[in-house]
Each structure stands twice: as structure tokens, then as C-alpha cells.
Design a protein around this motif. Structure first.
Motif, PDB file in Angstrom:
ATOM      1  N   THR A 279     -25.552  13.182 -10.196  1.00 16.95           N
ATOM      2  CA  THR A 279     -25.939  12.498  -8.965  1.00 16.95           C
ATOM      3  C   THR A 279     -27.112  11.566  -9.253  1.00 16.95           C
ATOM      4  O   THR A 279     -28.005  11.897 -10.025  1.00 16.95           O
ATOM      5  CB  THR A 279     -26.333  13.537  -7.893  1.00 16.95           C
ATOM      6  OG1 THR A 279     -25.207  14.386  -7.655  1.00 16.95           O
ATOM      7  CG2 THR A 279     -26.782  12.896  -6.605  1.00 16.95           C
TER       8      THR A 279
ATOM      9  N   SER B  87     -26.977   9.835  -4.317  1.00 17.88           N
ATOM     10  CA  SER B  87     -25.569   9.438  -4.209  1.00 17.88           C
ATOM     11  C   SER B  87     -24.848   9.838  -5.481  1.00 17.88           C
ATOM     12  O   SER B  87     -25.363   9.662  -6.587  1.00 17.88           O
ATOM     13  CB  SER B  87     -25.443   7.934  -3.985  1.00 17.88           C
ATOM     14  OG  SER B  87     -25.988   7.231  -5.077  1.00 17.88           O
TER      15      SER B  87
ATOM     16  N   PRO C  70     -21.702   9.255  -7.916  1.00 18.75           N
ATOM     17  CA  PRO C  70     -20.635   8.294  -8.208  1.00 18.75           C
ATOM     18  C   PRO C  70     -19.276   8.920  -7.898  1.00 18.75           C
ATOM     19  O   PRO C  70     -19.064  10.112  -8.097  1.00 18.75           O
ATOM     20  CB  PRO C  70     -20.786   8.033  -9.701  1.00 18.75           C
ATOM     21  CG  PRO C  70     -22.201   8.401 -10.005  1.00 18.75           C
ATOM     22  CD  PRO C  70     -22.554   9.509  -9.053  1.00 18.75           C
ATOM     23  N   ARG C  71     -18.360   8.103  -7.400  1.00 16.70           N
ATOM     24  CA  ARG C  71     -17.027   8.591  -7.022  1.00 16.70           C
ATOM     25  C   ARG C  71     -16.169   8.872  -8.253  1.00 16.70           C
ATOM     26  O   ARG C  71     -16.389   8.332  -9.321  1.00 16.70           O
ATOM     27  CB  ARG C  71     -16.327   7.555  -6.161  1.00 16.70           C
ATOM     28  CG  ARG C  71     -17.010   7.331  -4.840  1.00 16.70           C
ATOM     29  CD  ARG C  71     -16.170   6.365  -3.999  1.00 16.70           C
ATOM     30  NE  ARG C  71     -16.835   6.036  -2.764  1.00 16.70           N
ATOM     31  CZ  ARG C  71     -16.715   6.718  -1.646  1.00 16.70           C
ATOM     32  NH1 ARG C  71     -15.959   7.773  -1.599  1.00 16.70           N
ATOM     33  NH2 ARG C  71     -17.361   6.347  -0.570  1.00 16.70           N
ATOM     34  N   ASP C  72     -15.178   9.704  -8.029  1.00 18.31           N
ATOM     35  CA  ASP C  72     -14.119   9.971  -9.006  1.00 18.31           C
ATOM     36  C   ASP C  72     -14.622  10.534 -10.332  1.00 18.31           C
ATOM     37  O   ASP C  72     -14.058  10.236 -11.386  1.00 18.31           O
ATOM     38  CB  ASP C  72     -13.290   8.702  -9.263  1.00 18.31           C
ATOM     39  CG  ASP C  72     -12.663   8.177  -7.982  1.00 18.31           C
ATOM     40  OD1 ASP C  72     -12.303   9.020  -7.129  1.00 18.31           O
ATOM     41  OD2 ASP C  72     -12.553   6.958  -7.833  1.00 18.31           O
TER      42      ASP C  72
ATOM     43  N   LYS D 296     -14.771  17.205 -12.318  1.00 24.20           N
ATOM     44  CA  LYS D 296     -15.639  18.368 -12.082  1.00 24.20           C
ATOM     45  C   LYS D 296     -16.257  18.818 -13.401  1.00 24.20           C
ATOM     46  O   LYS D 296     -15.593  18.851 -14.432  1.00 24.20           O
ATOM     47  CB  LYS D 296     -14.818  19.495 -11.462  1.00 24.20           C
ATOM     48  CG  LYS D 296     -15.628  20.723 -11.107  1.00 24.20           C
ATOM     49  CD  LYS D 296     -14.755  21.707 -10.359  1.00 24.20           C
ATOM     50  CE  LYS D 296     -15.355  23.057 -10.189  1.00 24.20           C
ATOM     51  NZ  LYS D 296     -16.565  23.186  -9.485  1.00 24.20           N
TER      52      LYS D 296
END
Length: 193
Positions: free
Chosen positions: A148, A166, A168-170, A173
Motif C-alpha cells: 500500500t 491507497s 495499487p489495483r490488481d 495476494k
């Protein structure tokens, strides 16, 4: 250039007690290291992490290093530091003006003036204190992904507000690195006589 901070445990009086940290102490640097250390190196053992960061340092921390990422999944070091590695270093040889060795000072809410940031290691997460705003700060859950992004704008770290972060997307895991396996033994025949 130093950006003094402190790392602390919660204290019984509702405050905190901790240790000084001299360099690279802004949230974008510190919070990912602390989250990864808790989740991977210390395997979610807050007491062990707190002992290492707060209790076991002799005087104060000069810098917290990437050794906190030991045991992290492959690629996390690259993601957080661009692949750079450096050790955690405690301050040594600190002297008073009269030449006597300086004693460790416990940093509390009463004497933390001059520290830009504070990181209090609570059971629920890391409280990030911006000394520009308040003696308290927002809490970041220990389950937060260390990848993050955290803002270093002090004005955004207000108590009672969500932490300025924030993810980052995608991103896949994160999973702990597999435990090392024991080497396979091959049977050997005894020598002929």
C-alpha cells in the motif's frame, strides 16, 4: 538528512513509551516495513516485533533496515525498495557534552517534541502520529497489504480520519514464502569388504 521519529508500545496510562529513530522515518518508508515485519518476519507476533524494535535496542535507532523484510514473499523487497538492501542500525557511541556515555531516553507523549512522526504498535495496528497535528493519529490495521502507498503529507494524518493510503489495483495476494524443505537423502550402500 534526519527526520526524527519514534517507535513505541502503548503505555498503561493511555499514552506510549518508545525509542528514538533518526533517519527515513516517513510513513511511505516506515509503515510498509513495519507491516511486512509483523506479517512475515515475526509471523504476527506483536510482542516479538515490539521487543525487537522498542525494548532490545541499546540506545536508539539510527535507521530501520530491510532486514525487517526477512521471510517476506519473493518480490516484496523489489516492490518496496527497488531491490536496495540495508541493515537496521542502532546508534552507538552517543556521548553527553561532558564526555560521559549518554543513557537511553524513553520517548513518551510528554517528551516527543522534535519528532516528526510516531509509530505506536497497538494490538489492532500501527497508530501513525504526525507531530504537526495531534498527540494521536489514525490506526492502520496489521492486515493492511505492505505494498500500500502511504502519504507523507503530515496534514493528512489526522486522528479520527482514515489513514491517507491507497493500494495499487490488481496486485496478487501476498502469501508467505514456503518453508524450506529438508534435503532429500539418498541411500548409500555400505562399502564392500
Amino acid at each position: 538528512m534526519g527526520s526524527p521519529a519514534f517507535i513505541a508500545r502503548p503505555a498503561a496510562n493511555g499514552g506510549y513509551a518508545g525509542v528514538h529513530l533518526q533517519f527515513d522515518s516517513s510513513p511511505p518508508n516506515m509503515v510498509p516495513l513495519l507491516l511486512a515485519a509483523y506479517q512475515f518476519r515475526f509471523r504476527r507476533d506483536l510482542e516479538a516485533l515490539s521487543r525487537y524494535l522498542v525494548d532490545d535496542v541499546v540506545f536508539a535507532w539510527d535507521e530501520i533496515g530491510t532486514d525487517l523484510l526477512d521471510g517476506s514473499p519473493p518480490g516484496l523487497l523489489q516492490r518496496l525498495t527497488g531491490g536496495a538492501q540495508w541493515p537496521s542500525r542502532g546508534m552507538t557511541g552517543v556521548m553527553n557534552l561532558d564526555g560521559t556515555p549518554a543513557e537511553r531516553e524513553v520517548i513518551t507523549q510528554d517528551n516527543s517534541v522534535g519528532h516528526y512522526w510516531g509509530y505506536v504498535l497497538h494490538p489492532a495496528g500501527i497508530e501513525v502520529i504526525s507531530r504537526q497535528n495531534d498527540p494521536r493519529g489514525p490506526l492502520i490495521s496489521w492486515d493492511t497489504d505492505p505494498r500500500t502507498h502511504f502519504s507523507e503529507a503530515m496534514a493528512l494524518w489526522m486522528p479520527g480520519t482514515p489513514p491517507p493510503m491507497s493500494l495499487p489495483r490488481d496486485l496478487p495476494k501476498l502469501t508467505p514464502a514456503p518453508a524450506p524443505t529438508a534435503p532429500t537423502r539418498t541411500a548409500t550402500r555400505p562399502p564392500r569388504r
